[in-house]
Each structure stands twice: as structure tokens, then as C-alpha cells.
Scaffold this active site. Structure first.
Site, PDB file in Angstrom:
ATOM      1  N   ASN A 147       0.792  -1.231   0.000  1.00 52.92           N
ATOM      2  CA  ASN A 147       0.000   0.000   0.000  1.00 52.92           C
ATOM      3  C   ASN A 147       0.830   1.290   0.000  1.00 52.92           C
ATOM      4  OD1 ASN A 147       0.668  -0.638   2.647  1.00 52.92           O
ATOM      5  ND2 ASN A 147      -1.148   0.348   3.490  1.00 52.92           N
ATOM      6  N   GLY A 223       2.706  -5.582   7.278  1.00 50.41           N
ATOM      7  CA  GLY A 223       1.745  -6.309   6.460  1.00 50.41           C
ATOM      8  C   GLY A 223       0.592  -6.799   7.309  1.00 50.41           C
ATOM      9  N   SER A 224       0.002  -7.902   6.890  1.00 49.35           N
ATOM     10  CA  SER A 224      -1.207  -8.385   7.548  1.00 49.35           C
ATOM     11  C   SER A 224      -0.897  -9.109   8.859  1.00 49.35           C
ATOM     12  CB  SER A 224      -1.950  -9.326   6.604  1.00 49.35           C
ATOM     13  OG  SER A 224      -1.120 -10.424   6.299  1.00 49.35           O
ATOM     14  N   GLU A 243       4.566  -4.335  12.034  1.00 50.35           N
ATOM     15  CA  GLU A 243       3.600  -3.239  11.870  1.00 50.35           C
ATOM     16  C   GLU A 243       2.417  -3.844  11.124  1.00 50.35           C
ATOM     17  OE1 GLU A 243       3.851  -0.242  13.069  1.00 50.35           O
ATOM     18  OE2 GLU A 243       5.946  -0.241  13.702  1.00 50.35           O
ATOM     19  N   LEU A 244       1.309  -4.065  11.826  1.00 55.74           N
ATOM     20  CA  LEU A 244       0.222  -4.878  11.249  1.00 55.74           C
ATOM     21  C   LEU A 244      -1.058  -4.065  11.055  1.00 55.74           C
ATOM     22  CD1 LEU A 244       0.998  -8.058  13.391  1.00 55.74           C
ATOM     23  CD2 LEU A 244       1.980  -7.403  11.194  1.00 55.74           C
ATOM     24  N   CYS A 277      -3.229   1.467   6.742  1.00 57.37           N
ATOM     25  CA  CYS A 277      -3.417   0.697   7.981  1.00 57.37           C
ATOM     26  C   CYS A 277      -4.121   1.519   9.057  1.00 57.37           C
ATOM     27  CB  CYS A 277      -2.082   0.178   8.472  1.00 57.37           C
ATOM     28  SG  CYS A 277      -0.835   1.439   8.459  1.00 57.37           S
ATOM     29  N   GLU A 371     -10.376  -5.635   9.796  1.00 53.12           N
ATOM     30  CA  GLU A 371      -9.829  -4.498   9.051  1.00 53.12           C
ATOM     31  C   GLU A 371     -10.410  -4.496   7.638  1.00 53.12           C
ATOM     32  OE1 GLU A 371      -5.683  -4.924   7.901  1.00 53.12           O
ATOM     33  OE2 GLU A 371      -5.405  -2.772   8.168  1.00 53.12           O
TER      34      GLU A 371
HETATM   35  P1  NAP Z   1       0.614  -9.151   3.361  1.00 54.26           P
HETATM   36  O1  NAP Z   1      -0.191  -9.988   2.463  1.00 54.26           O
HETATM   37  O2  NAP Z   1       0.792  -9.590   4.766  1.00 54.26           O
HETATM   38  O3  NAP Z   1       2.041  -9.009   2.639  1.00 54.26           O
HETATM   39  C1  NAP Z   1       3.056  -8.187   3.174  1.00 54.26           C
HETATM   40  C2  NAP Z   1       4.404  -8.712   2.703  1.00 54.26           C
HETATM   41  O4  NAP Z   1       4.622  -9.997   3.268  1.00 54.26           O
HETATM   42  C3  NAP Z   1       4.507  -8.881   1.193  1.00 54.26           C
HETATM   43  O5  NAP Z   1       5.813  -8.567   0.785  1.00 54.26           O
HETATM   44  C4  NAP Z   1       4.239 -10.368   1.023  1.00 54.26           C
HETATM   45  O6  NAP Z   1       4.776 -10.917  -0.148  1.00 54.26           O
HETATM   46  C5  NAP Z   1       4.946 -10.921   2.244  1.00 54.26           C
HETATM   47  N1  NAP Z   1       4.516 -12.252   2.650  1.00 54.26           N
HETATM   48  C6  NAP Z   1       3.308 -12.843   2.455  1.00 54.26           C
HETATM   49  N2  NAP Z   1       3.309 -14.069   3.005  1.00 54.26           N
HETATM   50  C7  NAP Z   1       4.528 -14.265   3.550  1.00 54.26           C
HETATM   51  C8  NAP Z   1       5.138 -15.323   4.264  1.00 54.26           C
HETATM   52  N3  NAP Z   1       4.491 -16.468   4.531  1.00 54.26           N
HETATM   53  N4  NAP Z   1       6.420 -15.181   4.675  1.00 54.26           N
HETATM   54  C9  NAP Z   1       7.094 -14.034   4.434  1.00 54.26           C
HETATM   55  N5  NAP Z   1       6.574 -12.985   3.760  1.00 54.26           N
HETATM   56  C10 NAP Z   1       5.302 -13.094   3.335  1.00 54.26           C
HETATM   57  O7  NAP Z   1       0.067  -7.655   3.420  1.00 54.26           O
HETATM   58  P2  NAP Z   1      -0.401  -6.704   2.234  1.00 54.26           P
HETATM   59  O8  NAP Z   1      -1.689  -7.204   1.699  1.00 54.26           O
HETATM   60  O9  NAP Z   1       0.725  -6.456   1.280  1.00 54.26           O
HETATM   61  O10 NAP Z   1      -0.622  -5.334   3.037  1.00 54.26           O
HETATM   62  C11 NAP Z   1      -1.810  -5.062   3.702  1.00 54.26           C
HETATM   63  C12 NAP Z   1      -1.652  -5.235   5.191  1.00 54.26           C
HETATM   64  O11 NAP Z   1      -0.560  -4.496   5.665  1.00 54.26           O
HETATM   65  C13 NAP Z   1      -2.863  -4.694   5.944  1.00 54.26           C
HETATM   66  O12 NAP Z   1      -3.241  -5.601   6.946  1.00 54.26           O
HETATM   67  C14 NAP Z   1      -2.343  -3.402   6.567  1.00 54.26           C
HETATM   68  O13 NAP Z   1      -2.992  -3.011   7.719  1.00 54.26           O
HETATM   69  C15 NAP Z   1      -0.929  -3.751   6.825  1.00 54.26           C
HETATM   70  N6  NAP Z   1      -0.141  -2.524   6.965  1.00 54.26           N
HETATM   71  C16 NAP Z   1       0.277  -2.138   8.202  1.00 54.26           C
HETATM   72  C17 NAP Z   1       1.005  -0.959   8.344  1.00 54.26           C
HETATM   73  C18 NAP Z   1       1.506  -0.505   9.689  1.00 54.26           C
HETATM   74  O14 NAP Z   1       2.409   0.327   9.710  1.00 54.26           O
HETATM   75  N7  NAP Z   1       0.981  -1.002  10.787  1.00 54.26           N
HETATM   76  C19 NAP Z   1       1.284  -0.180   7.223  1.00 54.26           C
HETATM   77  C20 NAP Z   1       0.810  -0.601   5.995  1.00 54.26           C
HETATM   78  C21 NAP Z   1       0.112  -1.779   5.858  1.00 54.26           C
HETATM   79  P3  NAP Z   1       3.836 -11.195  -1.439  1.00 54.26           P
HETATM   80  O15 NAP Z   1       3.352  -9.877  -1.894  1.00 54.26           O
HETATM   81  O16 NAP Z   1       4.753 -11.879  -2.376  1.00 54.26           O
HETATM   82  O17 NAP Z   1       2.713 -12.095  -0.958  1.00 54.26           O
END
Ligand code: NAP
Length: 468
Positions: A147, A223-224, A243-244, A277, A371
Site C-alpha cells: 500500500n 503487512g497483515s 507493523e500490522l 493501515c 480491518e
Molecule cells: P501481506 O499480504 O501480509 O504481505 C506483506 C508482505 O509480506 C509482502 O511482501 C508479502 O509478499 C509478504 N509475505 C506474504 N506471506 C509471507 C510469508 N508467509 N512469509 C514471508 N513474507 C510473506 O500484506 P499486504 O496485503 O501487502 O498489506 C496489507 C496489510 O498491511 C494490511 O493488513 C495493513 O494493515 C498492513 N499494513 C500495516 C502498516 C503498519 O504500519 N501497521 C502499514 C501498511 C500496511 P507477497 O506480496 O509476495 O505475498
């Protein structure tokens, strides 16, 4: 990819597409297992160089990168917009913020310091002096989401370099281009080869290999919740910051300035189609002003222009995938089945959804307790402030929350009672400047970002004691 300062490909190609219409944006390559190992080996080889590099040199590289990025905001903004699908004006804003994150990181490189330990506070410490110095951890694995592909990468890479570490960065598969551009930018500014490596490919395979790797000292993940929890369990003794997610809430008291609160809630709910997020998702409005608030919120929401992300006038563009838009649509449907009312928006065309405002959303549906990460917010009413605080705290998440009120006493009492990492008074929970401490409680994560705080997480204190 970038490994040991070289551009690297593999036999496995992957297309990057504009989420709005699927038009091609670029081609990347999926790292092989050997390339993951090579990236970590390159980072390990560069670690002594970064460790020995004086702070002022690390700061100079980061400052130079800040200046270069400032001169290329349009180019980076376009890249961000093309891969993430966010409106071009938001892409440029993200590039600008990322440049500031670099500058704040440069400043922190020069501020790294330890402390003098008062050894003689203990009888056994008599005749001893001690101090701490902060040392880099070594190789840091940075895994980032789609994002904010540039600025959230910067929040890891800037502080890591400031602290004298080296990095292997794995950007999200849908948005890998900003990360590669960033590695090129830092190389142009004199960052030694191997100090920042970028590998691309599926998180489930190469991301996990990286997290498991014995030569990685720390995992910094945004990420998530699902992936974050898994990585924390896999990381063993490595340091981990997470940071989730969040389902950010804001309270609007009946003495609030609605001229300010309403447009800010609209901006906070719908920027980047709610894929932030700290997006405003749950709005709790005092029952006496509920009708006026909803009417004005709908009026402001209807003014947002939905369109192609590269058009300057676009406010709202697509979500990252059609599947995500369908998910949000189904959550709205579930809320409506359980008695919620749709006041505006919610119509979906492929991956793009009109910004939606709902009211009367029950606490047990997905839109309330998970979320949303889409262009949807709801307005529910409350009678007493304690009631509103309980509703805000009724969440698995705790990243940021906020209140609009003219009563400073009520504002601070609420700030004390709401369980979150950051609380905003007369500001939306979506508010962030890049040097403030940022991070969550509960399922929203562990650790804090913002260069000053991230550098602390990315270094460790070493005690040096001597007998005088
Ligand atoms: P995501 O699906 O969790 O992916 C985040 C990263 O993790 C991507 O690079 C992804 O790679 C990688 N990943 C996925 N599965 C993995 C695994 N098993 N092992 C290691 N790495 C893995 O999240 P997203 O959909 O990109 O982002 C949305 C989420 O991020 C939302 O929940 C949001 O709230 C959160 N977020 C939090 C913050 C904060 O600062 N708290 C800021 C921004 C976003 P791939 O793309 O190759 O799957």
C-alpha cells in the site's frame, strides 16, 4: 533484483500490472532459493563495511539520497501510482514523504549514542565506570506491503543504514518497482555494494526462506496480521518488529467542530481507497449530532472523483485487486443483511469501488470487527463518552484512534483510556508524520517505527565497563 550491487534476473518472470485496468507496468523476476542465499551472503559480506563506516558518512549517503529523491518526485510518484493503483497525487505525496523519511534517518545516524551507567549505585560497583555504545545488529530482512511501496520500505531501509546495518529487502509482489528504484537511488549516492539487496518473488516461499536464514539478525515486517504472526513464530531468536493491521476508530463529541471533523474523516476514510493501515473505518458520533454528521459526511463523500489513477483530478481509484474489491463488497453486503444502512457508494466496477458510508453497523459483523482495507467507513452513534470509549476499545487492534471535541479535559481523559499506540486529538487517526513514533498494541504489532525509534530497534546496546 539487486544483489551485491548488480542487477540480477532469473528464469521466472512475473508481470506487474496497473490494478485499475490490468495494463502492463513492468516485468520482474522471481528469486530462486540460491538467489535468496546470495542476497543474504552479500549483505553479510557488506556488514563489516557498514559497521566500520563512520556515522557522518552514513548520514551523508542518506542526505544525498534525500536530495536526489526530492529532485525526482514526479518519476517516483508515477512509479508508485502505476504499481499500487493509488491516484497520482497520492503517489507524489508518498514520494515526498519518503524523501523526508530519508532525511530523518540521516539525522538519526548522527544522534546514535549510549549512556553512562552509574555503576557505584551498587556496593559491588565501587571503583567501576561503565557506558553503553549502540552497535548494529548485522543483516536485517525487510518485508514490506503493497500500500505504500516506497515510504514503508524507506521506514525500514533508512533507519537500518543509519544504524550501520545491511539489508535484504523483499517488497510485495504486486508493487516491487519502487523498492528496486530505491536500491538504485541509494547505490548512486555511494551506498556500498551489498549493503542493500532487493529480492522479488512470493512471500510464502522466498520471504519465509529469508526469515529462517541463520545469517539474518532481525526481521522487520509490515503487512497483515496473519503473515506477521506466522513470521514471528518462524523467526526464533531473531529480533522482530511487526507493523500490522487496524480498524481505526474516531469519536466525535457533540461539541466538535464539524467543519473540520467531517472533511478530515472523509479524507481519512478514503485516501488510497481505504488501503491504509490507519484508515478511518469506525466513526462513533454523539447521538445528538448524528443526523447532521451523516448528512455532511455523505455530501463530502459524493464530491470525491473516482477515476483512472494517472489523472490529476482523481481522488479514488482501484483497490489492489478485483478480489479485494469483491471482499469489501461482500462485507458491506453482510452488514446490510444485519441491519446496517448504506448512505452512499458501494458500487463496484472490477477492482474499483465508489466510496461507501454506512450507518448502524452491528458490532459483530466483519465490517465492524475486522480491518476493511477498502473505501468504506461507518457512522454509529453513542450516548455517553464512556460508551464511546468502550466501543473504540472493543477491537482486536490498537494502532491509532482519535477524538474530536472542544473540551480538553474530555480529550485527555479519553487519550488515557483508549488502548492504542497513538491517539489524536482534533485530528483523524489516519494522521502520521514520518518522524513520530508509530506502531500498535494488541494485534496491531510490536515495536515502533519513525527513524529515531526504528534505529533503536535496529541497534543493540553494548556495555563497556572498566575498573578505575
Ligand atoms: P501481506 O499480504 O501480509 O504481505 C506483506 C508482505 O509480506 C509482502 O511482501 C508479502 O509478499 C509478504 N509475505 C506474504 N506471506 C509471507 C510469508 N508467509 N512469509 C514471508 N513474507 C510473506 O500484506 P499486504 O496485503 O501487502 O498489506 C496489507 C496489510 O498491511 C494490511 O493488513 C495493513 O494493515 C498492513 N499494513 C500495516 C502498516 C503498519 O504500519 N501497521 C502499514 C501498511 C500496511 P507477497 O506480496 O509476495 O505475498
Amino acid at each position: 533484483m539487486r544483489i551485491a550491487g548488480e542487477a540480477v534476473t532469473s528464469s521466472r518472470k512475473q508481470q506487474v500490472a496497473l490494478p485499475f485496468d490490468g495494463s502492463p507496468v513492468g516485468t520482474i523476476f522471481q528469486a530462486t532459493a540460491e538467489q535468496v542465499d546470495a542476497a543474504v551472503a552479500a549483505a553479510k559480506a557488506a556488514a563489516p563495511i557498514m559497521r566500520e563506516m563512520p556515522a557522518f558518512e552514513r548520514a551523508a549517503i542518506l542526505r544525498k539520497a534525500h536530495e536526489k529523491l526530492m529532485s525526482r518526485l514526479d518519476e517516483f510518484g508515477k512509479a508508485i501510482s502505476s504499481e499500487s493503483g493509488k491516484p497520482i497525487k497520492e503517489g507524489r505525496l508518498e514520494a515526498d514523504r519518503a524523501a523526508w523519511t530519508l532525511l530523518f534517518s540521516a539525522e538519526e545516524a548522527n544522534r546514535l549514542c549510549g549512556e553512562v551507567v552509574p555503576m557505584e549505585a551498587s556496593p559491588a560497583g565501587k571503583g567501576h565506570m561503565a557506558m553503553t555504545v549502540r552497535e548494529p545488529l548485522g543483516v536485517i530482512a525487510a518485508i514490506t506491503p503493497f500500500n505504500f511501496p516506497l515510504n514503508l520500505s524507506m521506514h525500514k531501509i533508512g533507519p537500518a543504514i543509519a544504524g550501520g546495518n545491511t539489508v535484504v529487502h523483499k517488497p510485495a509482489s504486486s508493487t516491487p518497482i519502487s523498492g528496486i528504484l530505491l536500491a538504485e537511488l541509494l547505490a548512486e549516492c555511494g551506498l556500498p555494494k551489498g549493503a542493500l539487496n532487493v529480492i522479488t518473488g512470493p512471500g510464502g516461499s522466498i520471504g519465509e526462506q529469508l526469515v529462517f536464514h541463520k545469517d539474518v539478525a532481525m526481521v522487520t515486517f509490515t503487512g497483515s496480521v496473519e503473515v506477521g504472526l506466522r513470521l514471528r513464530n518462524l523467526a526464533g531468536m531473531k529480533r522482530v518488529t511487526l507493523e500490522l493491521g487496524n480498524n481505526a476508530a474516531v469519536i466525535v463529541e457533540d461539541d466538535a467542530n464539524l467543519d473540520e471533523a467531517v472533511p478530515r474523516c472523509v479524507a481519512g476514510a478514503f485516501a488510497h481507497s481505504g488501503q491504509v493501515c490507519i484508515s478511518v473505518q469506525r466513526i462513533f458520533v454523539q447521538e445528538r449530532i448524528r443526523a447532521a454528521f451523516v448528512e455532511r459526511m455523505v455530501e463530502h463523500t459524493k464530491k470525491l472523483r473516482v477515476g483512472h489513477p494517472h489523472e490529476a483530478s482523481t481522488d479514488i481509484s482501484s483497490l489492489i485487486t478485483e478480489k479485494e474489491a469483491q471482499r469489501v463488497e461482500s462485507w458491506i453486503g453482510e452488514a446490510l443483511e444485519h441491519g446496517a444502512k448504506l448512505m452512499t457508494g458501494g458500487k463496484r466496477t472490477r477492482a474499483t469501488m465508489e466510496p461507501a458510508v454506512l450507518t448502524d453497523v452491528p458490532a459483530n459483523v466483519q465490517l465492524a470487527c475486522r480491518e476493511a482495507f477498502g473505501p468504506v467507513a461507518f457512522v454509529n452513534s453513542y450516548s455517553t463518552l464512556d460508551d464511546a470509549i468502550a466501543k473504540v476499545n472493543d477491537s482486536d487492534y490498537g494502532l491509532q484512534a482519535g477524538i474530536y471535541t472542544r473540551d480538553i479535559q474530555k480529550a485527555f481523559q479519553t487519550a488515557r483510556k483508549v488502548h492504542v499506540g497513538g491517539f489524536m486529538i482534533n485530528e483523524i487517526p489516519q494522521y502520521r508524520v514520518d518522524h513520530m513514533p508509530y506502531g500498535g498494541v494488541k494485534m496491531s504489532g510490536v515495536g515502533r517505527e519513525g527513524p529515531k525509534y526504528a534505529v533503536e530497534e535496529m541497534t543493540e546496546p553494548k556495555l563497556i565497563c572498566w575498573k578505575v
